[in-house]
Design a protein around this motif. Structure first.
Motif, mmCIF file in Angstrom:
data_model
loop_
_atom_site.group_PDB
_atom_site.id
_atom_site.type_symbol
_atom_site.label_atom_id
_atom_site.label_comp_id
_atom_site.label_asym_id
_atom_site.label_seq_id
_atom_site.Cartn_x
_atom_site.Cartn_y
_atom_site.Cartn_z
ATOM 1 N N TYR A 139 0.837 -1.199 0.000
ATOM 2 C CA TYR A 139 0.000 0.000 0.000
ATOM 3 C C TYR A 139 0.876 1.255 0.000
ATOM 4 C CZ TYR A 139 -3.899 -3.082 1.007
ATOM 5 O OH TYR A 139 -4.846 -4.085 0.924
ATOM 6 N N ILE A 140 0.506 2.242 -0.813
ATOM 7 C CA ILE A 140 1.264 3.480 -0.905
ATOM 8 C C ILE A 140 1.012 4.323 0.338
ATOM 9 C CG2 ILE A 140 1.738 5.525 -2.289
ATOM 10 C CD1 ILE A 140 2.360 2.883 -3.709
ATOM 11 N N ILE A 141 2.095 4.707 1.024
ATOM 12 C CA ILE A 141 1.990 5.519 2.232
ATOM 13 C C ILE A 141 2.169 6.990 1.905
ATOM 14 C CG2 ILE A 141 3.051 6.009 4.474
ATOM 15 C CD1 ILE A 141 3.891 3.085 4.573
ATOM 16 N N ASP A 142 3.135 7.284 1.013
ATOM 17 C CA ASP A 142 3.398 8.672 0.665
ATOM 18 C C ASP A 142 4.079 8.714 -0.699
ATOM 19 O OD1 ASP A 142 3.480 11.403 0.827
ATOM 20 O OD2 ASP A 142 4.585 11.481 2.721
ATOM 21 N N ILE A 143 4.039 9.900 -1.326
ATOM 22 C CA ILE A 143 4.667 10.080 -2.633
ATOM 23 C C ILE A 143 5.062 11.545 -2.778
ATOM 24 C CG2 ILE A 143 2.433 10.445 -3.763
ATOM 25 C CD1 ILE A 143 3.664 9.138 -6.284
ATOM 26 N N THR A 144 6.237 11.798 -3.337
ATOM 27 C CA THR A 144 6.676 13.168 -3.537
ATOM 28 C C THR A 144 5.941 13.783 -4.728
ATOM 29 O OG1 THR A 144 8.492 12.569 -5.022
ATOM 30 C CG2 THR A 144 8.972 12.608 -2.657
ATOM 31 N N GLN A 157 -4.695 10.309 -5.768
ATOM 32 C CA GLN A 157 -5.021 9.160 -6.619
ATOM 33 C C GLN A 157 -4.038 8.017 -6.380
ATOM 34 O OE1 GLN A 157 -4.841 11.255 -10.412
ATOM 35 N NE2 GLN A 157 -7.060 11.097 -10.646
ATOM 36 N N VAL A 158 -2.773 8.370 -6.245
ATOM 37 C CA VAL A 158 -1.739 7.350 -6.003
ATOM 38 C C VAL A 158 -1.959 6.675 -4.657
ATOM 39 C CG1 VAL A 158 0.732 6.950 -5.690
ATOM 40 C CG2 VAL A 158 -0.056 8.552 -7.443
ATOM 41 N N MET A 159 -2.347 7.446 -3.650
ATOM 42 C CA MET A 159 -2.526 6.907 -2.307
ATOM 43 C C MET A 159 -3.649 5.884 -2.226
ATOM 44 S SD MET A 159 -0.217 8.523 -0.476
ATOM 45 C CE MET A 159 -0.708 8.581 1.222
ATOM 46 N N GLN A 160 -4.507 5.861 -3.242
ATOM 47 C CA GLN A 160 -5.613 4.903 -3.262
ATOM 48 C C GLN A 160 -5.238 3.614 -3.988
ATOM 49 O OE1 GLN A 160 -8.841 7.036 -5.078
ATOM 50 N NE2 GLN A 160 -9.013 8.532 -3.421
ATOM 51 N N ARG A 161 -3.997 3.544 -4.448
ATOM 52 C CA ARG A 161 -3.579 2.379 -5.226
ATOM 53 C C ARG A 161 -2.478 1.615 -4.491
ATOM 54 N NH1 ARG A 161 -5.849 2.765 -9.923
ATOM 55 N NH2 ARG A 161 -4.513 1.318 -11.043
ATOM 56 N N THR A 162 -2.204 0.408 -4.969
ATOM 57 C CA THR A 162 -1.095 -0.372 -4.420
ATOM 58 C C THR A 162 0.111 -0.241 -5.347
ATOM 59 O OG1 THR A 162 -1.669 -2.412 -5.609
ATOM 60 C CG2 THR A 162 -2.701 -2.048 -3.454
ATOM 61 N N GLN A 165 -0.418 -2.191 -8.482
ATOM 62 C CA GLN A 165 -1.324 -1.538 -9.424
ATOM 63 C C GLN A 165 -0.614 -0.429 -10.202
ATOM 64 O OE1 GLN A 165 -4.376 -0.475 -6.579
ATOM 65 N NE2 GLN A 165 -5.765 -2.075 -7.314
ATOM 66 N N LEU A 166 0.302 0.272 -9.537
ATOM 67 C CA LEU A 166 1.085 1.295 -10.221
ATOM 68 C C LEU A 166 1.931 0.685 -11.333
ATOM 69 C CD1 LEU A 166 2.420 3.716 -7.442
ATOM 70 C CD2 LEU A 166 0.677 4.155 -9.168
ATOM 71 N N LEU A 167 2.517 -0.478 -11.060
ATOM 72 C CA LEU A 167 3.327 -1.158 -12.072
ATOM 73 C C LEU A 167 2.470 -1.582 -13.263
ATOM 74 C CD1 LEU A 167 5.637 -3.354 -9.795
ATOM 75 C CD2 LEU A 167 6.227 -1.240 -10.982
ATOM 76 N N TYR A 168 1.256 -2.048 -12.990
ATOM 77 C CA TYR A 168 0.324 -2.388 -14.078
ATOM 78 C C TYR A 168 0.012 -1.144 -14.920
ATOM 79 C CZ TYR A 168 -0.828 -7.219 -12.814
ATOM 80 O OH TYR A 168 -0.775 -8.575 -12.591
ATOM 81 N N LEU A 170 1.902 1.211 -15.517
ATOM 82 C CA LEU A 170 3.086 1.525 -16.321
ATOM 83 C C LEU A 170 3.354 0.468 -17.385
ATOM 84 C CD1 LEU A 170 5.401 2.736 -13.422
ATOM 85 C CD2 LEU A 170 4.278 4.152 -15.135
ATOM 86 N N ASP A 171 2.356 -0.420 -17.597
ATOM 87 C CA ASP A 171 2.408 -1.449 -18.648
ATOM 88 C C ASP A 171 3.417 -2.562 -18.371
ATOM 89 O OD1 ASP A 171 0.401 -0.277 -20.148
ATOM 90 O OD2 ASP A 171 1.787 1.017 -21.232
ATOM 91 N N PHE A 172 3.736 -2.781 -17.093
ATOM 92 C CA PHE A 172 4.557 -3.944 -16.764
ATOM 93 C C PHE A 172 3.681 -5.191 -16.843
ATOM 94 C CE2 PHE A 172 7.165 -0.678 -14.768
ATOM 95 C CZ PHE A 172 8.448 -1.116 -15.067
ATOM 96 N N SER A 173 4.227 -6.268 -17.373
ATOM 97 C CA SER A 173 3.479 -7.522 -17.455
ATOM 98 C C SER A 173 3.458 -8.199 -16.091
ATOM 99 C CB SER A 173 4.131 -8.460 -18.480
ATOM 100 O OG SER A 173 5.403 -8.895 -18.022
ATOM 101 N N GLN A 174 2.599 -9.177 -15.950
ATOM 102 C CA GLN A 174 2.505 -9.927 -14.690
ATOM 103 C C GLN A 174 3.836 -10.608 -14.377
ATOM 104 O OE1 GLN A 174 -0.694 -12.740 -14.633
ATOM 105 N NE2 GLN A 174 -0.250 -13.495 -12.588
ATOM 106 N N GLU A 175 4.479 -11.124 -15.405
ATOM 107 C CA GLU A 175 5.772 -11.789 -15.223
ATOM 108 C C GLU A 175 6.826 -10.797 -14.736
ATOM 109 O OE1 GLU A 175 8.542 -15.104 -15.665
ATOM 110 O OE2 GLU A 175 6.375 -14.968 -15.559
ATOM 111 N N GLN A 176 6.876 -9.621 -15.339
ATOM 112 C CA GLN A 176 7.857 -8.606 -14.945
ATOM 113 C C GLN A 176 7.626 -8.145 -13.508
ATOM 114 O OE1 GLN A 176 6.948 -5.923 -18.227
ATOM 115 N NE2 GLN A 176 8.996 -6.214 -19.078
ATOM 116 N N ILE A 177 6.375 -7.959 -13.142
ATOM 117 C CA ILE A 177 6.060 -7.536 -11.773
ATOM 118 C C ILE A 177 6.472 -8.603 -10.767
ATOM 119 C CG2 ILE A 177 4.161 -6.997 -10.185
ATOM 120 C CD1 ILE A 177 2.702 -5.741 -12.578
ATOM 121 N N PHE A 178 6.173 -9.852 -11.085
ATOM 122 C CA PHE A 178 6.532 -10.958 -10.195
ATOM 123 C C PHE A 178 8.044 -11.014 -9.979
ATOM 124 C CE2 PHE A 178 7.988 -15.379 -9.804
ATOM 125 C CZ PHE A 178 7.362 -15.735 -8.618
#
Length: 472
Positions: A139-144, A157-162, A165-168, A170-178
């Motif tokens: 979970y996102i706690i803070d962002i500059t 908006q970012v604080m409501q995401r994980t 989800q941010l990596l998704y 940015l078009d990262f695939s499931q394999e890349q995220i894993f």
């Protein structure tokens, strides 16, 4: 970025109740607040060296190296205060322009103690890094503000995401995220690149995630590396272009005298004795070997001209396993082929070049196993639906230096190696739109993992190796 915001630093020193120090990368203290002076038993106006015990000195060197490379770092050290060691945890943000580091020192390190995220964010903000702070659950706690701008999201908006989800986004695939998260879990640091198209221009960002506390927080830094990447690519392209021209010229010049020599040898054969014929057969074989090397040279230096067709990858692998079987048996090696009997692994490819890839890798595996053992060849699909082939041996394994030069033309550890086999392997897999990754450990063995994209309609979800074939 890696410069210091003086006004924010002054505010941090005035308001923060934690021990904050600014020091040169050599360890010389340049500035500290009252809390740090009290912890270290010093006058906060006196510039001194930070004193550490012997084991902590090595940790500090690794800490500084990591901070210089990644921008931030975290470690546990024993600081000597009045001849007694104090166990502390240290977090730092490196300032490249000043060759200094902002350090937050927390005494009596306790793994169960929660990190003060406000202090953490304030230090990162002072160093002007574009960063995201997330917890162990993602979970996102803070962002500059800078990171929000890069991600094209407002902070709320970012604080409501994980983080995932941010990596998704940015078009990262499931394999890349894993793989990214797995590497972070294993090594406490993981770096990936992502790209944006802005006004027709490609912007490349480097995303470095660092575990500050394995059980609590992850800091992810975002850095624009477009210029560095483009300069590197341009240099590599220029070197490759010059090398291609040089190779083509050399091959041409070598082939001319080779043709003449082979012609004269054919004439000499007519009047040669039986013993002489034996020697000439050796010469002929060496000429053929030289011709194959020249072909590899040309293949590496020119764009591919090989047609692609629909093939069954598993059938090609089975053919090569059959071909390499005699050599394997002779060396007391078991070739183990594992694949799902429910699929033919259809793909677009060039049979000749894929066979050459397989022969090179399996031949190398056999050569590094003088005592015998098992070479495991496993074929399946990864989480993104692409074909994944692994070839694992039980040989010597490789050190870091050898790994770095693995795909460099002419780099070889063999006495009679040309250093072209693995560069050719890399080029073949790239021609098929795939990539290759190598894992190796000295005394354990080496594993090549090839990933080849396939059309989505050919992917059978969750095909496992429930049925396998062992070829001995």
């Amino acid at each position: 970025m890696s410069y210091i915001d003086i006004s924010k630093l002054d505010r941090l020193f005035d308001e923060c109740t934690e021990s904050i120090v600014v020091m040169h990368e050599s360890g010389q203290i340049q500035k500290m607040n009252q809390e740090a002076a009290q912890l270290l038993g010093r006058n906060h106006l006196v510039i001194e060296q930070l004193m550490l015990d012997e084991m902590s000195s090595e940790k500090w060197d690794a800490f500084m190296k990591e901070a210089k490379y990644s921008g931030i770092a975290f470690c546990n050290v024993n600081i000597i205060v009045e001849n007694s060691p104090i166990s502390t945890s240290v977090f730092g943000c490196y300032l490249k322009a000043e060759q200094s580091i902002i350090v937050w020192i927390t005494p009596n390190y306790n793994e169960d103690k929660l990190v003060n995220t406000d202090v953490l964010c304030s230090i990162i903000d002072c160093a002007c890094y574009d960063a995201i702070l997330s917890d162990k659950h993602g979970y996102i706690i803070d962002i500059t503000e800078g990171a929000s701008n890069i991600l094209r999201h407002k902070s709320e908006q970012v604080m409501q995401r994980t983080y995932e989800q941010l990596l998704y986004d940015l078009d990262f695939s499931q394999e890349q995220i894993f793989k990214h998260i797995q590497k972070l879990d294993e090594r406490s640091i993981s770096t990936v690149d992502f790209k944006y198209q802005i006004a027709g221009e490609t912007i490349i960002y480097e995303m470095t995630a660092i575990a500050i506390n394995a059980d609590n927080l992850v800091v992810t830094l975002l850095k624009d590396v477009t210029v560095e990447r483009n300069v590197t690519d341009a240099k590599e392209d220029k070197v490759l272009s010059n090398l291609n021209e040089l190779v083509a010229t050399i091959v041409h010049e070598i082939r001319n005298p080779m043709t003449s020599l082979k012609g004269f040898l054919d004439l000499l054969k007519l009047n040669m004795s039986d013993d002489g014929q034996q020697y000439f057969s050796i010469i002929d074989a060496e000429f053929e070997r030289l011709e194959l090397i020249l072909e590899d040279f040309l293949y590496l230096s020119k764009p591919p001209r090989y047609a692609m067709e629909e093939i069954s990858f598993v059938e090609i692998i089975k053919q090569i396993v059959d071909l390499m079987q005699p050599q394997a048996i002779q060396n007391n090696i078991l070739l183990m082929l594992e694949y799902s009997l429910a699929d033919e692994f259809k793909m677009q490819g060039n049979v000749v070049r894929l066979k050459q890839l397989l022969i090179n890798v399996i031949k190398n595996a056999i050569e590094v196993m003088p005592l015998g053992g098992t070479i495991t060849i496993a074929l399946g699909y990864n989480m993104d639906g692409n074909i994944e082939l692994t070839i694992k041996d039980e040989g010597y394994g490789m050190n870091e230096e050898t790994m770095q030069g693995l795909f460099t033309p002419f780099f070889t550890t063999k006495k009679q190696g040309s250093g072209l086999g693995l560069p050719l392997v890399k080029k073949v897999i790239e021609e098929h739109g795939g990539d290759v990754k190598v894992w190796s450990k000295e005394g354990v063995g080496t594993e090549f993992t090839f990933t080849i994209p396939v059309d989505s309609y050919k992917y059978l979800m969750n095909i496992s190796l429930h049925e396998s074939v062992s070829l001995t």
